[in-house]
Design an enzyme around this catalytic site. Structure first.
Site, PDB file in Angstrom:
ATOM      1  N   HIS A  34      40.088   3.852   1.218  1.00  0.00           N
ATOM      2  CA  HIS A  34      39.670   2.476   0.903  1.00  0.00           C
ATOM      3  C   HIS A  34      39.748   2.237  -0.603  1.00  0.00           C
ATOM      4  O   HIS A  34      40.194   1.181  -1.049  1.00  0.00           O
ATOM      5  CB  HIS A  34      38.208   2.246   1.339  1.00  0.00           C
ATOM      6  CG  HIS A  34      37.965   2.392   2.805  1.00  0.00           C
ATOM      7  ND1 HIS A  34      37.350   3.484   3.351  1.00  0.00           N
ATOM      8  CD2 HIS A  34      38.266   1.570   3.847  1.00  0.00           C
ATOM      9  CE1 HIS A  34      37.255   3.332   4.663  1.00  0.00           C
ATOM     10  NE2 HIS A  34      37.815   2.185   4.996  1.00  0.00           N
ATOM     11  N   GLN A  58      35.738  -5.210  18.062  1.00  0.00           N
ATOM     12  CA  GLN A  58      36.924  -4.357  18.129  1.00  0.00           C
ATOM     13  C   GLN A  58      36.636  -2.986  18.722  1.00  0.00           C
ATOM     14  O   GLN A  58      37.508  -2.124  18.740  1.00  0.00           O
ATOM     15  CB  GLN A  58      37.602  -4.257  16.763  1.00  0.00           C
ATOM     16  CG  GLN A  58      36.855  -3.471  15.698  1.00  0.00           C
ATOM     17  CD  GLN A  58      37.538  -3.589  14.342  1.00  0.00           C
ATOM     18  OE1 GLN A  58      37.500  -4.636  13.712  1.00  0.00           O
ATOM     19  NE2 GLN A  58      38.183  -2.522  13.886  1.00  0.00           N
ATOM     20  N   GLY A 144      45.719  -0.387   4.977  1.00  0.00           N
ATOM     21  CA  GLY A 144      46.314   0.946   4.865  1.00  0.00           C
ATOM     22  C   GLY A 144      47.386   1.168   5.933  1.00  0.00           C
ATOM     23  O   GLY A 144      47.197   0.786   7.099  1.00  0.00           O
TER      24      GLY A 144
HETATM   25  O1  PAF Z   1      40.636  -1.311   9.377  1.00  0.00           O
HETATM   26  C1  PAF Z   1      39.438  -1.671   9.466  1.00  0.00           C
HETATM   27  O2  PAF Z   1      38.544  -1.114   8.842  1.00  0.00           O
HETATM   28  C2  PAF Z   1      39.085  -2.833  10.391  1.00  0.00           C
HETATM   29  O3  PAF Z   1      39.889  -2.833  11.532  1.00  0.00           O
HETATM   30  C3  PAF Z   1      39.139  -4.197   9.687  1.00  0.00           C
HETATM   31  C4  PAF Z   1      40.526  -4.545   9.221  1.00  0.00           C
HETATM   32  C5  PAF Z   1      38.184  -4.197   8.511  1.00  0.00           C
HETATM   33  C6  PAF Z   1      38.688  -5.292  10.669  1.00  0.00           C
HETATM   34  O4  PAF Z   1      37.384  -5.071  11.122  1.00  0.00           O
END
Ligand code: PAF
Length: 277
Positions: A34, A58, A144
């Site tokens: 990150h 998600q 990423g």
């Molecule tokens: O890659 C992630 O951490 C998540 O899928 C994101 C893009 C922040 C969406 O919740």
């Protein structure tokens, strides 16, 4: 560094940012992957905004939202040290107000690979990312390469919905032994951690075969599968050699490919990929 929670606070803080605004959306529990996206954003933009939101939408039905690792104080310290201007920590009520029913569903690109294994995952990702884009209104957004299908889905969504922003893809960050950085690596026990670099070795073997002229998709899939099967602690979920944009499996590689795989070590599921140009 300013930290905000409500939409009103975010909008006021965003309006005060000058120049090109770069945005790094995250679910927190940050690692060097990150921070490398934040650094890329800092090189390319006048101001950098980061969001931290563990997006319930998600998580597939069999995935445990409550077990997702969280450490907000540590995340904020890392972002402050990295020179971030604004951090948004929206609440679930902001992202999914009572009665919420507006979803973004991409039709085919979400079906194979991760989408096939994690039903509903990309509907949740696309919806939350669209909402984050609407609120933050960045000029550039950073993702990423490690989550290759997520990148493809978001690029498609940005095109389809005419979001006025550029998607920038940062390279996968790796440990010295090749293991891709991931928040999930912390779940590996010592033996699993020692075994996990087999993912990268399998991708490298296929990459080398491609460089030597192999263009048969099945030959590359089978090479990756056999390489991983040499590692007793690894259990393959899928290996793929797919078109880099449509993500459909390829018989013959003519215009590049995305090699990707998902492998279990005990209960921990790891993914990795490389692009063949
Ligand atoms: O890659 C992630 O951490 C998540 O899928 C994101 C893009 C922040 C969406 O919740």
């Amino acid at each position: 560094m300013k930290t905000v929670t409500t939409l009103a606070e975010l909008r006021a803080a965003r309006a005060a940012l000058d120049g090109t605004v770069g945005f790094v959306p995250t679910m927190g529990y940050l690692h060097a992957g990150h921070i490398s996206l934040v650094q890329l954003a800092k090189q390319q933009c006048g101001a950098v905004v980061v969001s931290i939101f563990v997006n319930p939408a998600q998580f597939a039905p069999n995935e445990d939202l409550s077990a997702y690792p969280r450490d907000i104080p540590r995340d904020l310290q890392m972002l402050e040290d990295a020179g971030v201007d604004l951090v948004w920590l929206p609440t679930p009520e902001v992202m999914y107000p009572p009665g919420f029913q507006t979803w973004i569903d991409l039709e085919t690109i979400t079906q194979p690979l991760e989408g096939g294994m994690r039903p509903g995952h990309f509907r949740g990702v696309a919806t939350v990312v669209a909402k984050l884009f609407n609120a933050v209104a960045p000029h550039k957004a950073y993702f990423g390469q490690k989550d290759a299908q997520q990148v493809a889905v978001i690029q498609r969504m940005v095109l389809d919905l005419n979001f006025p922003l550029e998607i920038v893809v940062g390279p996968t960050q790796r440990e010295a032994d090749g293991l891709a950085l991931s928040s999930r690596n912390k779940y590996l026990n010592e033996a699993e951690r020692a075994a996990a670099p087999v993912l990268h070795r399998a991708l490298q073997a296929a990459q080398a075969a491609y460089a030597a002229g192999e263009r048969n998709g099945e030959a590359l899939r089978s090479l990756m599968q056999r390489t991983i099967e040499h590692e007793p602690l690894a259990r393959v979920q899928y290996v793929s050699c797919a078109h880099p944009l449509t993500l459909q499996e390829l018989d013959t590689i003519t215009e590049g490919a995305l090699l990707s795989l998902a492998v279990y070590f005990g209960k921990t599921r790891l993914i990795d990929n490389v692009i063949l140009d």
